[in-house]
Design a protein around this motif. Structure first.
Motif, PDB file in Angstrom:
ATOM      1  N   SER A 170       0.809  -1.211   0.000  1.00 32.71           N
ATOM      2  CA  SER A 170       0.000   0.000   0.000  1.00 32.71           C
ATOM      3  C   SER A 170       0.843   1.261   0.000  1.00 32.71           C
ATOM      4  O   SER A 170       0.335   2.347   0.062  1.00 32.71           O
ATOM      5  CB  SER A 170      -0.897   0.015   1.246  1.00 32.71           C
ATOM      6  N   THR A 171       2.174   1.090  -0.059  1.00 29.28           N
ATOM      7  CA  THR A 171       3.049   2.240  -0.057  1.00 29.28           C
ATOM      8  C   THR A 171       3.269   2.727  -1.474  1.00 29.28           C
ATOM      9  O   THR A 171       3.632   1.959  -2.346  1.00 29.28           O
ATOM     10  CB  THR A 171       4.418   1.872   0.561  1.00 29.28           C
ATOM     11  N   PRO A 172       3.055   4.016  -1.768  1.00 24.57           N
ATOM     12  CA  PRO A 172       3.238   4.501  -3.112  1.00 24.57           C
ATOM     13  C   PRO A 172       4.683   4.361  -3.553  1.00 24.57           C
ATOM     14  O   PRO A 172       5.596   4.528  -2.758  1.00 24.57           O
ATOM     15  CB  PRO A 172       2.857   5.978  -3.016  1.00 24.57           C
ATOM     16  N   THR A 173       4.901   4.052  -4.813  1.00 25.31           N
ATOM     17  CA  THR A 173       6.252   3.970  -5.336  1.00 25.31           C
ATOM     18  C   THR A 173       6.720   5.348  -5.728  1.00 25.31           C
ATOM     19  O   THR A 173       5.932   6.209  -6.092  1.00 25.31           O
ATOM     20  CB  THR A 173       6.306   3.057  -6.569  1.00 25.31           C
ATOM     21  N   ASP A 176      -4.765  -4.518  15.473  1.00 28.54           N
ATOM     22  CA  ASP A 176      -6.045  -3.979  15.959  1.00 28.54           C
ATOM     23  C   ASP A 176      -6.793  -3.280  14.840  1.00 28.54           C
ATOM     24  O   ASP A 176      -7.986  -3.484  14.640  1.00 28.54           O
ATOM     25  CB  ASP A 176      -5.794  -2.961  17.081  1.00 28.54           C
ATOM     26  N   THR A 177      -6.079  -2.413  14.144  1.00 28.79           N
ATOM     27  CA  THR A 177      -6.623  -1.671  13.006  1.00 28.79           C
ATOM     28  C   THR A 177      -5.636  -1.825  11.859  1.00 28.79           C
ATOM     29  O   THR A 177      -4.455  -2.129  12.084  1.00 28.79           O
ATOM     30  CB  THR A 177      -6.790  -0.178  13.340  1.00 28.79           C
ATOM     31  N   PRO A 178      -6.075  -1.625  10.628  1.00 25.46           N
ATOM     32  CA  PRO A 178      -5.146  -1.755   9.501  1.00 25.46           C
ATOM     33  C   PRO A 178      -3.926  -0.866   9.681  1.00 25.46           C
ATOM     34  O   PRO A 178      -4.033   0.298  10.070  1.00 25.46           O
ATOM     35  CB  PRO A 178      -5.988  -1.311   8.304  1.00 25.46           C
ATOM     36  N   ALA A 196      -3.806   8.057   9.125  1.00 32.00           N
ATOM     37  CA  ALA A 196      -2.855   7.800   8.047  1.00 32.00           C
ATOM     38  C   ALA A 196      -2.271   6.395   8.144  1.00 32.00           C
ATOM     39  O   ALA A 196      -2.125   5.694   7.139  1.00 32.00           O
ATOM     40  CB  ALA A 196      -1.724   8.828   8.086  1.00 32.00           C
ATOM     41  N   ASN A 197      -1.953   5.978   9.354  1.00 28.17           N
ATOM     42  CA  ASN A 197      -1.310   4.682   9.538  1.00 28.17           C
ATOM     43  C   ASN A 197      -2.262   3.509   9.328  1.00 28.17           C
ATOM     44  O   ASN A 197      -1.812   2.377   9.130  1.00 28.17           O
ATOM     45  CB  ASN A 197      -0.684   4.605  10.932  1.00 28.17           C
ATOM     46  N   SER A 198      -3.564   3.779   9.367  1.00 29.01           N
ATOM     47  CA  SER A 198      -4.542   2.694   9.174  1.00 29.01           C
ATOM     48  C   SER A 198      -5.208   2.745   7.805  1.00 29.01           C
ATOM     49  O   SER A 198      -6.026   1.880   7.488  1.00 29.01           O
ATOM     50  CB  SER A 198      -5.607   2.739  10.268  1.00 29.01           C
ATOM     51  N   GLU A 199      -4.851   3.738   7.001  1.00 29.41           N
ATOM     52  CA  GLU A 199      -5.474   3.886   5.687  1.00 29.41           C
ATOM     53  C   GLU A 199      -4.692   3.089   4.635  1.00 29.41           C
ATOM     54  O   GLU A 199      -3.543   3.394   4.338  1.00 29.41           O
ATOM     55  CB  GLU A 199      -5.512   5.373   5.289  1.00 29.41           C
ATOM     56  N   LEU A 200      -5.332   2.064   4.075  1.00 31.53           N
ATOM     57  CA  LEU A 200      -4.663   1.211   3.108  1.00 31.53           C
ATOM     58  C   LEU A 200      -4.789   1.729   1.672  1.00 31.53           C
ATOM     59  O   LEU A 200      -4.102   1.228   0.780  1.00 31.53           O
ATOM     60  CB  LEU A 200      -5.216  -0.216   3.191  1.00 31.53           C
TER      61      LEU A 200
END
Length: 567
Positions: free
Chosen positions: A25-28, A186-188, A505-509
């Protein structure tokens, strides 16, 4: 000098100069007109393992070592430092590694697979290499990772860690067998591969906070790499590493590595020129000139993830006033400082204006240029708003009978830091803000910073392959100079809205939605001015012509089994 931090958070760097590996899910990275993005991703030539000669001694140097920061345990906060991690790199390893383009993959020496097996709930399955072992022969098992994840979770405040980012989102760690485990969130958590760049340590260390914090202040933890620590000549500052007899991977090529502590950067270059060293990191034009003159020297260049910045201590008067911090930021001429940083380094200067992304990474935009643009008139208006009066004839600002004076603290023997401090001084002088430069011993530099004993400092932070989650600890929570071993927010201020924004931000896939949240985070940070990003560093190394597979790279993980000589 550069203080670098681990993949768990940011890495501080002082002298030159946080993404683990890019997950699904990390942009290139995208193409960019920024010069740093156009530099090679790897500076050294890749030489096949079989073409590297067996034997030889590699002599290299560093500004300081693990004894100087007070710990050899790479999981403990003091060792979350790029210089020290590079120092210990031949003895380290992790389940995940990065390739030249920043893509992540399992390191087969440590893990046969790392897979996201479920998104709801998010579950990651890891299968370990059954041959992996600590120095001394003890197998590296799921129980060791379980203890490390627990220590990094932040649930037990007795552990002195740099950051709990990601680990605090783990709901359960389930041991399937000695060589397999599942991690459920717990969360994505979008940057989940980042968690597997940590170096494993024995559960006997990770499960005891006292041992974790202080058990290895002056001795190494068991090696998990192709080399192990052997001896230390304390008087000469020479650490020696030799092949690790318990290493299970390809046989390392070198007979020995010596790492000499040489604080002064020019002295390092001179040691390379007189053949005391086989390689040296180049961070100043003088070093480049000295190193280039050595017969047979190869000069490597690549893009880098480290950027220079100016940190403002929001607990120190008058910088405890937000308007004063904004005025300082608007008085700093980033383009002029970048030009000085790049002068003589054979590279086109570029500025960095983002708190999360490096120029060339997807998501980068010059937020500082928009929100805190260089504007001497606007800066003066902010000082007036804060109650300061300008005495044009005396060329100074006063308030309540006091003159407006600031200081920049720099480490001794680090010309690049001193030059940058002089440029900050020159910039602020154009707005009649007097700045002094305070020099401290390099060994005290980060101790003073983490304790809040400064007004302004300028060192480098190393970005990461997972910059959104790893940047969090630099800006949230606020940090406390009375607790110098906790966190990496050396401005000691924050905006409480960042907690919720980073959680989102950390849970947004979804990559696009995540970038939008990161954009908001950037503008919030610019609003309270904890630091001013200046410019990315160009990465350069000088090496002997026959040294192979060692030097500079933007993303690629070093393979220490292949480092050696070709003659």
């Amino acid at each position: 000098m550069i203080r670098k931090s681990t993949a768990l958070a940011g890495i501080a760097v002082f002298g030159v100069g946080v993404a683990l590996l890019a997950g699904c899910s990390t942009p290139t990275p995208s193409k960019s007109s920024a010069p740093a993005a156009e530099l090679p991703l790897v500076g050294y030539k890749d030489v096949a393992y079989d073409d590297v000669t067996q034997g030889g001694t590699l002599n290299i140097a560093a500004a300081y070592g693990p004894n100087d920061v007070g710990n050899w345990n790479t999981a403990q906060a003091n060792t979350a430092d790029v210089v020290v991690l590079d120092f210990l790199a031949p003895t380290l390893g992790s389940p995940a590694i990065a390739d030249a383009k920043g893509n992540w993959k399992p390191d087969p020496n440590f893990a046969t697979s790392i897979e996201l097996t479920s998104e709801d709930p998010q579950v990651v399955n890891v299968k370990l290499n059954p041959d992996a072992k600590f120095e001394g022969g003890q197998p590296i098992t799921a129980a060791d990772y379980q203890a490390l994840f627990a220590a990094f979770s932040g649930k037990d405040e007795a552990y002195e860690i740099a950051s709990s980012a990601g680990y605090d989102d783990v709901a359960s760690f389930d041991v399937v067998s000695d060589t397999e485990f599942n991690v459920t969130f717990d969360t994505p958590y979008a940057d989940w591969p980042n968690l597997f760049l940590a170096n494993p340590i024995p559960a006997s260390i990770a499960s005891d906070p006292t041992v974790f914090n202080t058990g290895y202040v002056d001795k190494p933890v068991p090696s998990i790499g192709p080399y192990k620590f052997d001896t230390l000549d304390a008087d000469a500052g020479v650490y020696t590493f030799v092949p690790n007899p318990d290493w299970w991977g390809p046989k390392p090529k070198l007979d020995k590595i010596t790492m000499t502590v040489i604080e002064d950067q020019t002295a390092q270059a001179n040691a390379f020129a007189d053949d005391t060293l086989d390689a040296v990191e180049i961070v100043t034009p003088d070093q480049l000139s000295i190193a280039s003159a050595k017969k047979g020297a190869t000069i490597q260049t690549s893009g880098g993830l480290t950027y220079a910045q100016v940190t403002l201590n929001a607990t120190a008067e008058p910088l405890d006033d937000l308007d004063v911090r904004k005025a300082v930021a608007k008085s700093i001429d980033r383009e002029a400082i970048a030009a000085v940083m790049y002068a003589g380094m054979d590279a086109e200067p570029t500025t960095d204006g983002n708190y999360i992304f490096m120029p060339g990474q997807t998501g980068y935009e010059d937020v500082v240029g928009k929100d805190l643009a260089y504007d001497l008139k606007g800066a003066a208006q902010l000082l007036e708003k804060a109650g300061w009066k300008h005495d044009e004839s005396a060329k100074k600002w006063t308030k309540d009978g006091k003159d407006l004076t600031l200081s920049v603290t720099v480490p001794d023997g680090t010309p690049s830091n001193s030059a940058r401090a002089e440029q900050v001084q020159s910039s602020l002088a154009k707005n009649d803000i007097k700045v002094t430069i305070d020099t401290v011993p390099s060994g005290d530099y980060f101790t003073d910073i983490s304790s809040g004993k400064f007004q302004m400092v300028s060192f480098g932070w190393q970005g990461t392959l997972f910059p959104i989650s790893t940047a969090e600890s630099l800006f949230y929570p606020a940090g406390d100079p009375a607790k110098p071993d906790e966190g990496q927010n050396y401005s000691f201020t924050t905006d409480e809205s960042l907690g919720d924004l980073w959680d989102k931000a950390n849970s947004e896939l979804d990559p696009d939605k995540r970038l939008e949240i990161a954009k908001k985070i950037n503008h919030v940070i610019a609003g309270f001015v904890p630091m001013v990003p200046i410019a990315p560093y160009v990465e350069k190394y000088a090496t002997d012509g026959d040294l192979a597979n060692f030097g500079t790279a933007t993303f690629q993980s070093s393979d220490w089994t292949k480092v050696g000589f070709t003659k």
